[in-house]
Scaffold this active site. Sequence first.
Site, PDB file in Angstrom:
ATOM      1  N   GLY A  79       5.822  -1.170   7.719  1.00  0.00           N
ATOM      2  CA  GLY A  79       5.573  -1.835   6.446  1.00  0.00           C
ATOM      3  C   GLY A  79       6.718  -2.726   6.020  1.00  0.00           C
ATOM      4  CG  ASP A 102      -2.281  11.164   9.800  1.00  0.00           C
ATOM      5  OD1 ASP A 102      -1.905  10.950   8.623  1.00  0.00           O
ATOM      6  OD2 ASP A 102      -3.390  11.650  10.071  1.00  0.00           O
ATOM      7  CB  ALA A 115       3.292   4.487  -0.093  1.00  0.00           C
ATOM      8  CB  THR A 162       5.791   3.012  -7.344  1.00  0.00           C
ATOM      9  OG1 THR A 162       5.282   1.885  -8.060  1.00  0.00           O
ATOM     10  CG2 THR A 162       4.949   4.217  -7.737  1.00  0.00           C
ATOM     11  CE1 TYR A 204       1.107   3.325  -4.952  1.00  0.00           C
ATOM     12  CE2 TYR A 204       1.626   2.149  -6.971  1.00  0.00           C
ATOM     13  CZ  TYR A 204       1.975   2.552  -5.701  1.00  0.00           C
ATOM     14  OH  TYR A 204       3.194   2.187  -5.175  1.00  0.00           O
TER      15      TYR A 204
END
Length: 305
Positions: free
Chosen positions: A13, A40, A72, A113, A137
């Site tokens: 990512g 995973d 994430a 976040t 989320y």
Amino acid sequence: MSRLAVLVPGGKGQVGSELSAILAARHDGLVHAPGSAELDITDREEVRDAVEAFAEAARDADLSPVVINTAAYTAVDAAETDPNSARQVNVAGPAALAEACRDGDLPLLHVSTDYVFPGDADRPYEPTDDTGPRTVYGRTKLDGEQAVLDSGARAWIVRTAWVYGAHGGNFVKTMARLAAQRDRLTVVDDQIGSPTWAADLAAGLLELAEPVAAGRGPAQRVLHCTNSGSTSWFEFARAIFTELGLDPQRVDPCTTADYPTKTPRPAYSVLSGNAWRDADLTPLRPWHDALREALTSNPEAFRPR
């Protein structure tokens, strides 16, 4: 400086890719940065096996091991209609990692976040401020934080916001793509945050990883790390146009009410860097300086193909 071995779940990512690049450039450590196809994190046995194998490789190489979780489920709108998938990746996954790190006595840095906050503040959020996520989320990310902190692992939470980078999709790439397709753009001007370049965030995580891997991590277990300063999405878009050599006047402002989305976005997402500085960690540079270097250092990554 410790010679690090770093396991980076979510390694393909935005942030994971930058961590890999920085560590590869050092030539003095070990990095394993598996993407979701390779690891995973929702599979507890697979996670345990991966952490044990990584720890053994670190010991064999006489390196200080640390796990930095950047994996994430970040599709904010999709999470509202598929909460189970979001919960698996954002809660069960970090819990499995933390459990494996606890049992193997490996430190864990877990990236979180700004969405754990309600987004209605009038000053930068401190790590100790009350949370109150308003989305699936945000709730799953907050539950993931708690699972990590409750695990008994030597773990730290690092919250960030408005991340963009050379890898994956993000706001900067979207603006560059739309600039090539449309004469004018309209962008919301009443949502405020701190754009954060993934490369700067990765460097900050590695700075934290050094004392953590050496057993000297900060006492405060939740920290905030973003590029400094704040702006609106509209002002950010105009800055992107300017740095791309385009006319920023092609971007017009609108309100959130003018541009409704399936899921509410925080009106205010600025995270305070006080705890980061108090931990003797280097504050990240101003967001506009980071944007300029991001677009200068890797221009092709941010231009539409």
